[in-house]
Structure formats: C-alpha cells, structure tokens
Design an enzyme around this catalytic site. Sequence first.
Site, PDB file in Angstrom:
ATOM      1  CG  HIS A 167       4.748  -2.934  -8.100  1.00  0.00           C
ATOM      2  ND1 HIS A 167       5.851  -3.442  -7.454  1.00  0.00           N
ATOM      3  CD2 HIS A 167       4.483  -1.736  -7.495  1.00  0.00           C
ATOM      4  CE1 HIS A 167       6.235  -2.598  -6.499  1.00  0.00           C
ATOM      5  NE2 HIS A 167       5.428  -1.553  -6.512  1.00  0.00           N
ATOM      6  CG  ASP A 201       9.042   3.063  -6.383  1.00  0.00           C
ATOM      7  OD1 ASP A 201       8.374   4.031  -6.780  1.00  0.00           O
ATOM      8  OD2 ASP A 201       8.650   2.270  -5.482  1.00  0.00           O
ATOM      9  CG  HIS A 203       6.854   0.127  -3.028  1.00  0.00           C
ATOM     10  ND1 HIS A 203       6.543   1.460  -3.258  1.00  0.00           N
ATOM     11  CD2 HIS A 203       6.205  -0.224  -1.891  1.00  0.00           C
ATOM     12  CE1 HIS A 203       5.723   1.891  -2.304  1.00  0.00           C
ATOM     13  NE2 HIS A 203       5.510   0.889  -1.461  1.00  0.00           N
ATOM     14  CG  ASP A 290       7.913   5.518  -3.570  1.00  0.00           C
ATOM     15  OD1 ASP A 290       8.997   5.651  -4.175  1.00  0.00           O
ATOM     16  OD2 ASP A 290       7.105   4.596  -3.818  1.00  0.00           O
TER      17      ASP A 290
HETATM   18  C1  OKP Z   1       3.558   1.396  -6.151  1.00  0.00           C
HETATM   19  B1  OKP Z   1       4.917   2.019  -6.464  1.00  0.00           B
HETATM   20  C2  OKP Z   1      -0.662   1.380   1.033  1.00  0.00           C
HETATM   21  C3  OKP Z   1      -0.190  -0.037   0.757  1.00  0.00           C
HETATM   22  C4  OKP Z   1       0.793  -0.096  -0.370  1.00  0.00           C
HETATM   23  C5  OKP Z   1       0.904  -0.991  -2.683  1.00  0.00           C
HETATM   24  C6  OKP Z   1       2.101  -0.181  -2.957  1.00  0.00           C
HETATM   25  C7  OKP Z   1       2.328   0.026  -4.425  1.00  0.00           C
HETATM   26  C8  OKP Z   1       3.362   1.066  -4.710  1.00  0.00           C
HETATM   27  N1  OKP Z   1      -1.942   1.438   1.655  1.00  0.00           N
HETATM   28  N2  OKP Z   1       0.463  -1.085  -1.317  1.00  0.00           N
HETATM   29  O1  OKP Z   1       5.994   1.132  -6.321  1.00  0.00           O
HETATM   30  O2  OKP Z   1       5.200   3.236  -5.803  1.00  0.00           O
HETATM   31 ZN    ZN Z   2       6.921   2.801  -4.826  1.00  0.00          ZN
END
Ligand code: OKP
Ligand code: ZN
Length: 348
Positions: A167, A201, A203, A290
């Site tokens: 990110h 990932d 996200h 994840d």
């Molecule tokens: C980072 B990576 C959770 C909200 C999630 C940010 C996610 C970042 C993920 N309370 N907000 O891509 O695993």
């Molecule tokens: Zn992630």
Amino acid sequence: MPGIIYTPAHADHKPESELHGSRRELGPHPDNPERVKRILDAVKELSWAEIREFGERDLSRNFFQVHASGLIDYFRDLQNSFDRGELDPFVADLVAHRAAGSFSNRTAPRTVRGLTGWYCTDAQTPLTAGTWGAVCAAFASAVQAAELVRDGTHSVTYALCRPPGHHAGRDFFGGYCYLNNAAGAASVLARSGPVAILDIDYHHGNGTQQIFYGSKRVFTASLHADPEHAYPFYSGYTDERGTGAGRRKNLNLPLPSRVTGEEYLKSLDKALGAIKRFRPKALVLSFGADIAEGDPIGDLGLTAEDVYSVGQAISKLNLPTVICQEGGYNLETIGEIALSFLRAFDRE
Ligand code: OKP
Ligand code: ZN
C-alpha cells in the site's frame, strides 16, 4: 535451493492499537510481531530452505528507485524527532484531501506532524520510535532476496517482510505499509530485464500499482477483494490498465466475497496468462496469508490446500521468483498458510 530472508529487526515496530470504527473502541493492531514469529516457526520445517539473517546496509539507492525523496526525507526527520524524544506514537490526524489545496496553492507543510497527513493515506498506520528501523529492515530483506535471485544464488527467495509494503506508493504510505518492499525487489530485477509483479494479498496493492503505472518494463497484476467493499476502496478496479508506456501493463482482478478455491484459481489463470504473454525474466510475488479462510480482516474462503494449489500454479511459470510477505492476520493459521504456499516452490 530456495532461501528465506529474515531479520529480527521487524519486532521494533509494535503498534499497540487500532481504532475499530464500527465498535467505537480501540482494539489490538492486526500487524503485530507475533505474525513473523509464527511464520518463521512454521517454515523452519522446510528442509530445502536456507534461512539467512543479515545486518544493516545502505539502501539509499534502492529507496530512490521506487520512492520520492520527499517521502524518505520525511521518514528520516520523523525518526530524528523520535530520537530527540519529541514524539509519542501517533497516527495521522488528517490526510491530504483534495480539498486541502482550495485556499491557496499551498503544498507540503513543514512539520513532521503536518507531513504525516501529507504523505499518509489513512489513520490506521501508526508511527512509533521503532517503526523506521523495522521498515528499513523489511525493505532490505526484499532487496537482498532480489539480489540473491539476480545473482543466481537461489532461484526462489522468500523475504519475510514486516511491516508489509504494497500500500506504499512513490509518494504516499498507508494500510500498515511504509515503504514498498516488493517494488524494491522488482526494481533490482528490472535492471536485467522485464519483470512481472503478481500481488495475491487480499487487499489491492495500490502502492505497487501506482509506482509502476507508467512502466512498460514492469507488468503488475493483482487479485484482491472487490474494492467496492474492501480496503483500499479507491483503486483495484478492472478499468485501471496502466498509462503512457505502461498502458495495458496493469491488470486488476477483483474477487467476490467468500470466493472458493476453484473460482480463485480461474481468476489466477487469467493473471498467469497475461504474465506469460508479457514474457518477464523474473517474478516478484506479493503474498498475503489474508486470502485464507478465517482471516480477521479478510472474507475469502481459501483453505491451506487451496493456497498450495495457488502456489503450484504460480510456481509452474518456472521463473526466478522473489516472494515478499504482505498481510495475513490470523495468528492461529498464518504459519500453516505460509508453509503451504512455500511448499509449492520446492521445484529443484
Ligand atoms: C494491509 B495488507 C481493519 C481495517 C483494515 C487496513 C488494511 C490494510 C491491510 N480494522 N484496514 O494489505 O494486508
Ligand atoms: Zn492484505
């Protein structure tokens, strides 16, 4: 023989809490040092992997290949402020919204606090006295993993990066990420030929996409939860295809919630097909555990076996490969998931 690049320095980054908006309370921050401990314990089982630790190294050249000097200067000033005892751990009070410029053509503020809002995209990415050291170590492990592949020491390396990186863009950071580890690895490899980055990932890797959006030398593909309902919300859609020389060099494949292993593999096939057509000389993988079922901030349904199949399909590309660890927040399963994935790269 594949190599695992690990450094204990990640543990200095230990964000305590995160604001859980819907519950109106602070909860534990998902990115804790235990994640790496669990992964390391699990992957030690791989008889074929060699675990390497490393010390400090000068990263300046590598930083500037992927990040704006203003971002790096900001992080260094931030660290100096912590060292002088001027700051307690904090998150951005506000982020640079497009309305910020509506009173004048004011640009970046000068103070560390103000600059945090300038460069950070959210209030979930804490800054502590130990953050910058850990961030540099994670970035260094990705760079080193790439150098070992470039030099032919290993055909596959796994950088156990923490904090994650995808990110973080050229001139912004957020989403638990500060510097883009995978981009650092890709820029090392891109000096010897075209490189593909595949981000699996949960996200969308908005930072990675932005860094290489105009590049024809680095193809970026990402499978991720649909940004209609998942972080980072503003990017990861299918119509984002790259720009200028990088046109058609970016591929986004958003996935529905609770996607099954079978459906996931179909989307993965599309990404792999596009990567093959690009004919890269090397592959950088952003791997997030994840995507597995039971992740506290993910909603996909992949089992450990599915994750192994995902790894196998990617491994069949048979490219020199650098795997960078991104997310994965279920401490009970993160080790098993990472191990399943890496097992698929035992191909020598
Ligand atoms: C980072 B990576 C959770 C909200 C999630 C940010 C996610 C970042 C993920 N309370 N907000 O891509 O695993
Ligand atoms: Zn992630």
